[in-house]
Write a protein that holds these residues in place. Structure first.
Motif, PDB file in Angstrom:
ATOM      1  N   UNK A   1       0.832  -1.205   0.000  1.00  0.00           N
ATOM      2  CA  UNK A   1       0.000   0.000   0.000  1.00  0.00           C
ATOM      3  C   UNK A   1       0.866   1.254   0.000  1.00  0.00           C
ATOM      4  N   UNK A   2       1.893   1.250   0.810  1.00  0.00           N
ATOM      5  CA  UNK A   2       2.813   2.396   0.899  1.00  0.00           C
ATOM      6  C   UNK A   2       3.438   2.701  -0.466  1.00  0.00           C
ATOM      7  N   UNK A   3       3.804   1.651  -1.183  1.00  0.00           N
ATOM      8  CA  UNK A   3       4.473   1.825  -2.473  1.00  0.00           C
ATOM      9  C   UNK A   3       3.514   2.152  -3.609  1.00  0.00           C
ATOM     10  N   UNK A   4       2.257   1.731  -3.505  1.00  0.00           N
ATOM     11  CA  UNK A   4       1.353   1.810  -4.655  1.00  0.00           C
ATOM     12  C   UNK A   4       0.196   2.788  -4.505  1.00  0.00           C
ATOM     13  N   UNK A   5      -0.199   3.120  -3.290  1.00  0.00           N
ATOM     14  CA  UNK A   5      -1.359   4.003  -3.107  1.00  0.00           C
ATOM     15  C   UNK A   5      -1.022   5.423  -3.552  1.00  0.00           C
ATOM     16  N   UNK A   6      -1.875   5.971  -4.395  1.00  0.00           N
ATOM     17  CA  UNK A   6      -1.642   7.305  -4.951  1.00  0.00           C
ATOM     18  C   UNK A   6      -2.686   8.329  -4.511  1.00  0.00           C
TER      19      UNK A   6
ATOM     20  N   UNK B   1      -5.951   7.780   5.078  1.00  0.00           N
ATOM     21  CA  UNK B   1      -6.747   6.855   5.879  1.00  0.00           C
ATOM     22  C   UNK B   1      -6.136   5.460   6.006  1.00  0.00           C
ATOM     23  N   UNK B   2      -4.921   5.288   5.547  1.00  0.00           N
ATOM     24  CA  UNK B   2      -4.078   4.110   5.789  1.00  0.00           C
ATOM     25  C   UNK B   2      -4.629   2.821   5.194  1.00  0.00           C
ATOM     26  N   UNK B   3      -5.791   2.381   5.647  1.00  0.00           N
ATOM     27  CA  UNK B   3      -6.289   1.064   5.235  1.00  0.00           C
ATOM     28  C   UNK B   3      -7.308   1.123   4.101  1.00  0.00           C
ATOM     29  N   UNK B   4      -7.676   2.314   3.683  1.00  0.00           N
ATOM     30  CA  UNK B   4      -8.660   2.432   2.596  1.00  0.00           C
ATOM     31  C   UNK B   4      -8.182   1.712   1.334  1.00  0.00           C
ATOM     32  N   UNK B   5      -6.892   1.702   1.107  1.00  0.00           N
ATOM     33  CA  UNK B   5      -6.328   1.048  -0.085  1.00  0.00           C
ATOM     34  C   UNK B   5      -6.587  -0.457  -0.052  1.00  0.00           C
ATOM     35  N   UNK B   6      -6.647  -1.043   1.142  1.00  0.00           N
ATOM     36  CA  UNK B   6      -6.904  -2.480   1.251  1.00  0.00           C
ATOM     37  C   UNK B   6      -8.322  -2.807   0.814  1.00  0.00           C
ATOM     38  N   UNK B   7      -9.306  -2.202   1.493  1.00  0.00           N
ATOM     39  CA  UNK B   7     -10.686  -2.603   1.210  1.00  0.00           C
ATOM     40  C   UNK B   7     -11.224  -1.997  -0.081  1.00  0.00           C
TER      41      UNK B   7
END
Length: 242
Positions: free
Chosen positions: A150-155, A162-168
């Protein structure tokens, strides 16, 4: 597996500045949350992740006075703050807790962690995506590998904040698990973001803490049932949208 609980904390709340150090019974709210989380059977270390802003020096002072580990990072890129903190404290899995949940139930925290460990198939497990628990008992756990991805890919700004939004938001990429309660208690709001929230939490703590510092979800539901007017103290408050 080294499990590190990381509590994101800052003084700069828009609706209730300094809320996490507001006092109930002459104790900061944050101290109640930490005391409860320290009873976990699974958490190896507890870390406060705050920002490099000067106003958050107060949080660092609190951590030093109470021998709590801390990390300072970006105010807006909370995902980076989490990744850096998890790296610094050598976490294999990260429990994410927000500092506005002073009456979090450690039994529910441990239930969420246990599901993550025993299933051994999820990148991310939470009791929030499909909400049946009160707001304020939110618990999320995820692997360091997922956090790094997530750290490397979330834009998107939302995903960084919101940290975990990329997961769900990417269930095709991450394996996601859910914890649900037998009864739906999602109507309750036991988080602190406004003066009304603080008023309710003060009543709950003053009503339950002295009898049992580790009061549970059911204890809190019971006292709410005995005092039905309490529900309406903050029932009108809307949660800020992602």
């Amino acid at each position: 597996m080294r499990i590190v609980a990381i509590i994101q904390a800052r003084m700069g709340s828009t609706r209730l500045p300094g809320k996490i150090l507001k006092k109930v019974n002459n104790r900061p709210l944050l101290s109640y949350q930490i005391e409860r989380l320290q009873q976990s059977q699974y958490i190896d270390e507890l870390v406060i992740a705050t920002t490099i802003k000067q106003q958050d020096d107060l949080i660092v002072e609190f951590c030093k006075e109470n021998s709590i580990s801390y990390y300072r990072g970006s105010e807006t890129d909370v995902l980076a703050r989490y990744y850096e903190a998890a790296s610094a404290f050598k976490a294999d899995a990260i429990v994410r807790i927000t500092s506005d949940c002073p009456i979090i139930d450690v039994q529910i925290v441990d239930l969420t962690i246990q599901h993550f460990i025993e299933s051994n198939k999820f990148d991310y497990v939470s009791n929030t995506v499909e909400r049946t628990y009160p707001r304020g008992l939110d618990t999320e756990i995820f692997s360091f590998a997922a956090l790094k991805k997530a750290y490397n890919e979330a834009l998107l700004e939302r995903d960084r904040e919101h940290v975990t939004a990329f997961f769900y938001s990417n269930p095709d990429v991450f394996s996601i698990g859910h914890i649900k309660n037998d009864k739906n208690y999602s109507k309750y709001r036991w988080t602190v973001d406004t003066e009304e929230d603080l008023e309710l939490i003060r009543k709950i703590i003053q009503g339950l803490y002295n009898k049992n510092p580790q009061f549970t979800l059911q204890d809190t539901v019971n006292i709410m049932d005995k005092n039905p007017d309490w529900f309406y103290i903050n029932a009108h408050i809307e949660q800020k949208k992602l």
